[in-house]
Design a protein around this motif. Structure first.
Motif, mmCIF file in Angstrom:
data_model
loop_
_atom_site.group_PDB
_atom_site.id
_atom_site.type_symbol
_atom_site.label_atom_id
_atom_site.label_comp_id
_atom_site.label_asym_id
_atom_site.label_seq_id
_atom_site.Cartn_x
_atom_site.Cartn_y
_atom_site.Cartn_z
ATOM 1 N N THR A 181 11.902 17.932 -11.169
ATOM 2 C CA THR A 181 10.465 17.998 -10.413
ATOM 3 C C THR A 181 10.164 16.387 -10.246
ATOM 4 O OG1 THR A 181 9.753 20.076 -11.457
ATOM 5 C CG2 THR A 181 8.098 18.354 -10.811
ATOM 6 N N GLY A 182 9.845 16.048 -9.106
ATOM 7 C CA GLY A 182 9.389 14.633 -8.927
ATOM 8 C C GLY A 182 7.974 14.622 -8.835
ATOM 9 N N VAL A 183 7.132 13.418 -9.446
ATOM 10 C CA VAL A 183 5.801 13.428 -9.437
ATOM 11 C C VAL A 183 5.708 11.930 -8.905
ATOM 12 C CG1 VAL A 183 4.024 13.013 -10.891
ATOM 13 C CG2 VAL A 183 5.384 14.905 -11.314
ATOM 14 N N ASP A 184 4.627 12.177 -7.971
ATOM 15 C CA ASP A 184 4.330 10.689 -7.470
ATOM 16 C C ASP A 184 2.682 10.526 -7.023
ATOM 17 O OD1 ASP A 184 5.946 8.177 -6.561
ATOM 18 O OD2 ASP A 184 4.040 8.019 -5.480
ATOM 19 N N PHE A 185 2.273 9.609 -7.036
ATOM 20 C CA PHE A 185 0.670 9.355 -6.899
ATOM 21 C C PHE A 185 0.434 9.153 -5.359
ATOM 22 C CE2 PHE A 185 -0.865 4.708 -6.569
ATOM 23 C CZ PHE A 185 0.124 4.311 -6.276
ATOM 24 N N SER A 186 1.345 8.807 -4.532
ATOM 25 C CA SER A 186 1.380 8.963 -2.878
ATOM 26 C C SER A 186 1.693 10.090 -2.131
ATOM 27 C CB SER A 186 1.936 7.607 -2.503
ATOM 28 O OG SER A 186 2.083 7.643 -1.192
ATOM 29 N N GLU A 187 0.682 10.866 -1.427
ATOM 30 C CA GLU A 187 1.002 11.828 -0.683
ATOM 31 C C GLU A 187 2.032 11.407 0.306
ATOM 32 O OE1 GLU A 187 0.612 15.013 -1.370
ATOM 33 O OE2 GLU A 187 -1.336 15.522 -2.510
ATOM 34 N N SER A 188 1.710 10.231 0.787
ATOM 35 C CA SER A 188 2.949 9.939 1.999
ATOM 36 C C SER A 188 4.122 9.674 1.508
ATOM 37 C CB SER A 188 2.235 8.425 2.545
ATOM 38 O OG SER A 188 0.953 8.610 3.080
ATOM 39 N N ILE A 189 4.236 9.071 0.315
ATOM 40 C CA ILE A 189 5.673 8.815 -0.130
ATOM 41 C C ILE A 189 6.264 10.169 -0.658
ATOM 42 C CG2 ILE A 189 6.876 7.998 -2.310
ATOM 43 C CD1 ILE A 189 5.505 5.496 -1.925
ATOM 44 N N ASP A 199 0.997 -1.076 -0.106
ATOM 45 C CA ASP A 199 -0.021 -0.140 -0.031
ATOM 46 C C ASP A 199 0.819 1.409 0.065
ATOM 47 O OD1 ASP A 199 -1.676 2.029 0.377
ATOM 48 O OD2 ASP A 199 -2.815 1.123 2.144
ATOM 49 N N PHE A 200 1.087 2.024 -1.221
ATOM 50 C CA PHE A 200 1.883 3.055 -1.390
ATOM 51 C C PHE A 200 1.345 4.457 -0.449
ATOM 52 C CE2 PHE A 200 2.880 0.531 -5.192
ATOM 53 C CZ PHE A 200 4.327 0.554 -5.087
ATOM 54 N N HIS A 201 0.047 4.129 -0.084
ATOM 55 C CA HIS A 201 -0.330 5.353 0.484
ATOM 56 C C HIS A 201 -0.482 5.378 1.990
ATOM 57 C CE1 HIS A 201 -1.856 6.510 -3.403
ATOM 58 N NE2 HIS A 201 -2.459 5.256 -3.420
ATOM 59 N N ARG A 202 0.064 4.086 2.451
ATOM 60 C CA ARG A 202 0.045 3.971 4.226
ATOM 61 C C ARG A 202 1.405 4.765 4.667
ATOM 62 N NH1 ARG A 202 0.433 -2.242 6.697
ATOM 63 N NH2 ARG A 202 -0.107 -1.422 8.837
ATOM 64 N N LYS A 203 1.245 5.467 5.825
ATOM 65 C CA LYS A 203 2.142 6.147 6.501
ATOM 66 C C LYS A 203 3.540 5.122 6.834
ATOM 67 C CE LYS A 203 0.578 10.228 6.892
ATOM 68 N NZ LYS A 203 1.430 11.759 6.650
ATOM 69 N N LYS A 204 3.321 3.953 7.011
ATOM 70 C CA LYS A 204 4.198 3.132 7.541
ATOM 71 C C LYS A 204 5.190 2.835 6.160
ATOM 72 C CE LYS A 204 4.822 -1.603 9.093
ATOM 73 N NZ LYS A 204 4.053 -3.049 9.484
ATOM 74 N N VAL A 264 9.068 10.673 -12.977
ATOM 75 C CA VAL A 264 7.506 10.349 -12.739
ATOM 76 C C VAL A 264 7.837 9.309 -12.042
ATOM 77 C CG1 VAL A 264 5.527 9.796 -13.931
ATOM 78 C CG2 VAL A 264 6.687 11.769 -14.858
ATOM 79 N N GLY A 265 7.007 9.022 -10.959
ATOM 80 C CA GLY A 265 6.875 8.046 -10.085
ATOM 81 C C GLY A 265 8.086 7.976 -9.201
ATOM 82 N N CYS A 266 8.608 9.139 -8.605
ATOM 83 C CA CYS A 266 9.741 9.495 -8.054
ATOM 84 C C CYS A 266 10.035 8.622 -6.719
ATOM 85 C CB CYS A 266 9.956 10.948 -7.775
ATOM 86 S SG CYS A 266 8.657 11.543 -6.714
ATOM 87 N N GLY A 267 9.169 8.182 -6.253
ATOM 88 C CA GLY A 267 9.177 7.586 -4.935
ATOM 89 C C GLY A 267 9.785 8.450 -3.796
ATOM 90 N N GLY A 268 11.049 8.005 -3.249
ATOM 91 C CA GLY A 268 11.420 8.903 -2.251
ATOM 92 C C GLY A 268 12.587 9.968 -2.658
ATOM 93 N N GLY A 269 12.518 9.914 -3.949
ATOM 94 C CA GLY A 269 13.512 10.906 -4.474
ATOM 95 C C GLY A 269 15.009 10.537 -4.801
ATOM 96 N N ILE A 270 15.206 9.007 -4.672
ATOM 97 C CA ILE A 270 16.634 8.574 -4.862
ATOM 98 C C ILE A 270 17.159 9.142 -6.239
ATOM 99 C CG2 ILE A 270 17.862 6.579 -4.992
ATOM 100 C CD1 ILE A 270 16.065 5.236 -3.089
ATOM 101 N N TYR A 271 16.507 8.971 -7.438
ATOM 102 C CA TYR A 271 16.798 9.157 -8.693
ATOM 103 C C TYR A 271 16.708 10.826 -8.943
ATOM 104 C CZ TYR A 271 17.778 4.418 -9.030
ATOM 105 O OH TYR A 271 18.300 3.204 -8.732
ATOM 106 N N SER A 272 15.970 11.539 -8.283
ATOM 107 C CA SER A 272 15.692 12.888 -8.322
ATOM 108 C C SER A 272 16.887 13.467 -7.808
ATOM 109 C CB SER A 272 14.549 13.410 -7.611
ATOM 110 O OG SER A 272 13.370 13.166 -8.119
ATOM 111 N N LYS A 273 17.580 13.090 -6.767
ATOM 112 C CA LYS A 273 18.828 13.477 -6.105
ATOM 113 C C LYS A 273 19.888 13.146 -7.494
ATOM 114 C CE LYS A 273 18.759 12.897 -1.266
ATOM 115 N NZ LYS A 273 19.304 12.158 0.013
ATOM 116 N N ALA A 274 19.963 11.986 -7.784
ATOM 117 C CA ALA A 274 20.991 11.506 -8.729
ATOM 118 C C ALA A 274 20.993 12.451 -9.906
ATOM 119 C CB ALA A 274 20.833 10.093 -9.254
#
Length: 258
Positions: free
Chosen positions: A62-70, A4-9, A42-52
């Motif tokens: 610019t990083g885009v993801d569909f999960s506000e938690s991520i 669950d990509f939207h789960r805070k955990k 797009v689908g940046c997740g935690g920004g690992i490759y945005s940083k790269a």
């Protein structure tokens, strides 16, 4: 079960690594990074490759993801980078301006998407003339390789064959990817294979701990806790214990130009 990509955990699960030099050098071979002023992840997740991308010299990412938690975790992970921003959106609808970006990266995204045509159509819209599109994902040929000390993921499918069906159903073959890129209007399409170093573990115990927490591994969320313990015990017996472990993942990368 599935992650669950939207789960805070789960929000920090994709912030714990850095992009390896094997990936960086491959992208530099495919794209003239020095000429890239603005990139979209797009689908940046935690920004690992945005940083790269930023570290490689891209002026703004610019990083885009569909999960506000991520995205919350990505902003924290990249808080020292003033040239990286994040936005809520999806690969089918980013909500961003047309013809804006010189480079668009979608890493480990398309296996979550059935409608490749509209995904690639959105990428085409976002890129400026002669902009570069990098799609990175696994094909079945990449997924179902034998497990060994460097390719830990192979053991997942050997021990739990039902995961093969999961992979079969969600992976696009290269022919379909290339044909769809052409349909949308992309040119100069190139396919390369990459053994990307995922992470170097000082010990087997460090790797097993990472696996036990399912860190950054959506496929392990298909296993219940009992099955996960079986996998960890199996790996404990199968992997060498007297040296560090260099874990590598097999990928296919498609480059296309607008």
């Amino acid at each position: 079960m599935g992650i669950d990509f939207h789960r805070k955990k789960n929000r920090f699960t994709y912030t714990t690594r850095i992009a390896d030099n094997s990936w960086i050098e491959t992208i530099k071979d495919l794209v003239p990074i020095k000429n890239i002023s603005e990139a979209l992840d797009v689908g940046c997740g935690g920004g690992i490759y945005s940083k790269a991308l930023s570290d490689m010299g891209v002026n703004f990412v610019t990083g885009v993801d569909f999960s506000e938690s991520i995205l919350e975790a990505a902003r924290q992970n990249c808080k020292e980078y003033k040239n990286i921003s994040f936005k809520y959106g999806s690969a089918l609808d980013t909500g961003l301006d047309s013809n804006r970006f010189n480079l668009l990266l979608e890493r480990a995204v398309i296996h979550h998407i059935e409608d490749l045509h509209n995904c690639f159509k959105e990428a085409f819209r976002l890129l400026g003339s002669n902009g570069f599109y990098i799609v990175q994902d696994r094909t079945l040929e990449d997924c179902l390789l034998e497990g060994h000390d460097n390719h830990v993921r192979g053991y997942f499918f050997e021990l739990f064959p039902r995961l093969i069906e999961k992979e079969t159903n969600r992976r696009h073959n290269s022919k379909k990817v290339i044909e769809t890129l052409k349909e949308v209007g992309f040119k100069d399409i190139e396919e390369v294979k990459l053994w990307e170093t995922r992470r170097v573990y000082e010990s087997k115990e460090q790797l097993l701990k990472d696996l036990n927490e399912r860190t950054g591994r959506s496929i392990l969320h298909e296993l219940d806790d009992k099955e996960l313990n079986l996998l960890i015990n199996h790996l404990d017996k199968s992997l060498s214990s007297d040296k560090s472990i260099i874990e590598k993942d097999r990928w296919t990368i498609w480059k296309a130009v607008k």
